[in-house]
Design an enzyme around this catalytic site. Sequence first.
Site, PDB file in Angstrom:
ATOM      1  N   HIS A  40      -4.156   3.925  -2.783  1.00 22.53           N
ATOM      2  CA  HIS A  40      -3.284   2.977  -2.065  1.00 22.53           C
ATOM      3  C   HIS A  40      -2.355   2.230  -3.026  1.00 22.53           C
ATOM      4  CE1 HIS A  40      -3.193  -0.088   1.514  1.00 22.53           C
ATOM      5  NE2 HIS A  40      -2.021  -0.036   0.894  1.00 22.53           N
ATOM      6  N   PHE A  79       4.766   2.247  -4.886  1.00 19.37           N
ATOM      7  CA  PHE A  79       5.608   2.337  -6.084  1.00 19.37           C
ATOM      8  C   PHE A  79       7.102   2.189  -5.763  1.00 19.37           C
ATOM      9  CE2 PHE A  79       2.573   4.592  -9.357  1.00 19.37           C
ATOM     10  CZ  PHE A  79       1.807   3.438  -9.413  1.00 19.37           C
ATOM     11  N   ARG A  80       7.415   1.867  -4.499  1.00 21.37           N
ATOM     12  CA  ARG A  80       8.748   1.397  -4.096  1.00 21.37           C
ATOM     13  C   ARG A  80       9.878   2.403  -4.227  1.00 21.37           C
ATOM     14  NH1 ARG A  80       6.253  -2.271  -1.231  1.00 21.37           N
ATOM     15  NH2 ARG A  80       5.599  -4.146  -2.316  1.00 21.37           N
ATOM     16  N   ASN A  85       6.082   2.955   3.230  1.00 21.86           N
ATOM     17  CA  ASN A  85       6.909   1.837   3.742  1.00 21.86           C
ATOM     18  C   ASN A  85       8.040   1.504   2.781  1.00 21.86           C
ATOM     19  OD1 ASN A  85       5.029   0.859   1.859  1.00 21.86           O
ATOM     20  ND2 ASN A  85       5.042  -1.205   2.745  1.00 21.86           N
ATOM     21  N   HIS A 116      -3.922   0.344   8.438  1.00 15.82           N
ATOM     22  CA  HIS A 116      -3.859  -1.095   8.170  1.00 15.82           C
ATOM     23  C   HIS A 116      -4.273  -1.769   9.473  1.00 15.82           C
ATOM     24  CE1 HIS A 116      -1.735  -4.703   6.230  1.00 15.82           C
ATOM     25  NE2 HIS A 116      -2.237  -5.149   7.373  1.00 15.82           N
ATOM     26  N   HIS A 148      -8.021  -1.536   2.932  1.00 19.49           N
ATOM     27  CA  HIS A 148      -8.309  -2.933   2.566  1.00 19.49           C
ATOM     28  C   HIS A 148      -9.177  -3.729   3.557  1.00 19.49           C
ATOM     29  CE1 HIS A 148      -4.680  -3.024   4.922  1.00 19.49           C
ATOM     30  NE2 HIS A 148      -3.878  -2.831   3.907  1.00 19.49           N
ATOM     31  N   ASP A 198      -4.005  -1.322  -3.351  1.00 17.28           N
ATOM     32  CA  ASP A 198      -2.868  -1.826  -2.571  1.00 17.28           C
ATOM     33  C   ASP A 198      -1.846  -2.473  -3.513  1.00 17.28           C
ATOM     34  OD1 ASP A 198      -1.180  -2.377  -0.510  1.00 17.28           O
ATOM     35  OD2 ASP A 198      -2.450  -3.868   0.462  1.00 17.28           O
TER      36      ASP A 198
HETATM   37  O1  DOR Z   1       0.694  -7.443   1.466  1.00 15.69           O
HETATM   38  C1  DOR Z   1       1.097  -6.320   1.695  1.00 15.69           C
HETATM   39  N1  DOR Z   1       2.131  -5.809   1.020  1.00 15.69           N
HETATM   40  N2  DOR Z   1       0.492  -5.593   2.648  1.00 15.69           N
HETATM   41  C2  DOR Z   1       1.019  -4.443   3.080  1.00 15.69           C
HETATM   42  O2  DOR Z   1       0.475  -3.877   3.979  1.00 15.69           O
HETATM   43  C3  DOR Z   1       2.262  -3.925   2.504  1.00 15.69           C
HETATM   44  C4  DOR Z   1       2.463  -4.431   1.152  1.00 15.69           C
HETATM   45  C5  DOR Z   1       3.834  -4.183   0.591  1.00 15.69           C
HETATM   46  O3  DOR Z   1       4.331  -3.065   0.732  1.00 15.69           O
HETATM   47  O4  DOR Z   1       4.417  -5.085  -0.002  1.00 15.69           O
HETATM   48 ZN    ZN Z   2      -0.526  -1.370   1.260  1.00 17.02          ZN
END
Ligand code: DOR
Ligand code: ZN
Length: 443
Positions: free
Chosen positions: A60, A63-64, A94, A176, A238, A309
């Site tokens: 999890h 890495f954007r 995401n 999630h 999580h 995460d």
């Molecule tokens: O706190 C979080 N940040 N929870 C998530 O589910 C996504 C993550 C993020 O991508 O910043």
């Molecule tokens: Zn996450």
Amino acid sequence: MSELFLTNAKVVTHRGVFDGGVLIRDGKIEEVLKGDFKPVKGEVKDLKGKYLLPGAIDVHVHFRTPGQTEKEDFVTGSKAALAGGVTTVLDMPNTKPLIVDQASLDAKKREVVGRSLVNYGLYVGATLDNLEEIKKVHGACGLKIYMGSSTGNLLVDKKEVLEKFLSEYQGLMVVHAEDEECIEEGKIVHADEISRASGTKGDAKVHSLVRAPRCAEIAVKNLLHLAKKYGARVHIAHCSTMAELEVIKKFKDEKVSVEVTPHHLFLTDKDYEMYGNLIKVNPPIRGLTDQVALWQGIKEGLIDMVATDHAPHLYEEKMRPYAEAPSGLPGVQTMMPLLLNAVNEGKLSISKVVELTSYNPARCFGIKDRGAIENGYYADLTVVDMDLARNVEREFLFSKCGWSPFADWKLKGWPVMTLVNGEIMYEWRDKFGERAGFEVEYT
Ligand code: DOR
Ligand code: ZN
């Protein structure tokens, strides 16, 4: 043909520890060797009694890439991973744009290939209308479903749609589990505190009230009822509360796996005073009772793995007033040091760490030939010095975001060398190799 002997190690598996080493040939573990042995040829590294672990697999991370590479990219993220003894990451969808179909997944693969210094797998994400497309997608490590809103716009907040995914999607669903309606209610109930919350650190505590434990409990209950009804394979991301664990206990079987994060294991809501928005994260940091329950869940085997995460955001963004600060914190570099320090404190065994960070992640996600020190497996390995006590130093944080809530924590037990596919890719404290990692394969 390249050969490397790692000798004089304490080899750690999920079952126990033995004196020995490994012979690595062409990137794979050719042979696990027990006791004293004399290498006859090839390069030799004497590990001088240090521990040799399978490289950690973090299922999890964020890495954007694509679209938010000012926060992280695969080069910086994978360096942080290497320094933290992590040799494989599974990266979340995401991003900008979202990874929600074959075309966006393939485009992301083209962007990542050759850049990541660790091995990787990539998720696709569920939306309210992409089930048919998702059914046809190949080459993803799993499907991410957000039942509650978080960073990015991935959200499946309609029960009928969630039910359709659980009844029709054949693969692994990573969920999630926070109930969106419950979160919205929390925002209304705590509207005054939210609007009054300024930049004062303690104000961020409202986050734990808005997204209360029962929001996670409701979601996990709904999810597991549906999963059972359809025999779906679900992974709970999580898990952070005792209430969730109680539900999980009733439903747990080989089709349900559970992850916990280092931040939920090592931080509590008391820490808002110190860290403020830096520890604003979804699901939120909880109270001590929940934290104790998570450790108990590990002991009882209810929790299968630790995953970070890793969700970096820029420091400036985190310094905004509560309501405008993004949720998420980095963690891929500090997971192993935190767990190894906990081993030194007697909280768990080093074999249990291996079970939680490599053996079970590989098993639950069907990652082929990784996650164990066994003949024929890839030589993804982490050498650990259990006697090394150091502060987490800011100048050696490799995530692009450049901060960590664990900065300055004194930890004993550190990864000092990391091998990926047989190649030494990291040596204490900032020496990195250049060879790219592989996209993992699935069994
Ligand atoms: O706190 C979080 N940040 N929870 C998530 O589910 C996504 C993550 C993020 O991508 O910043
Ligand atoms: Zn996450």
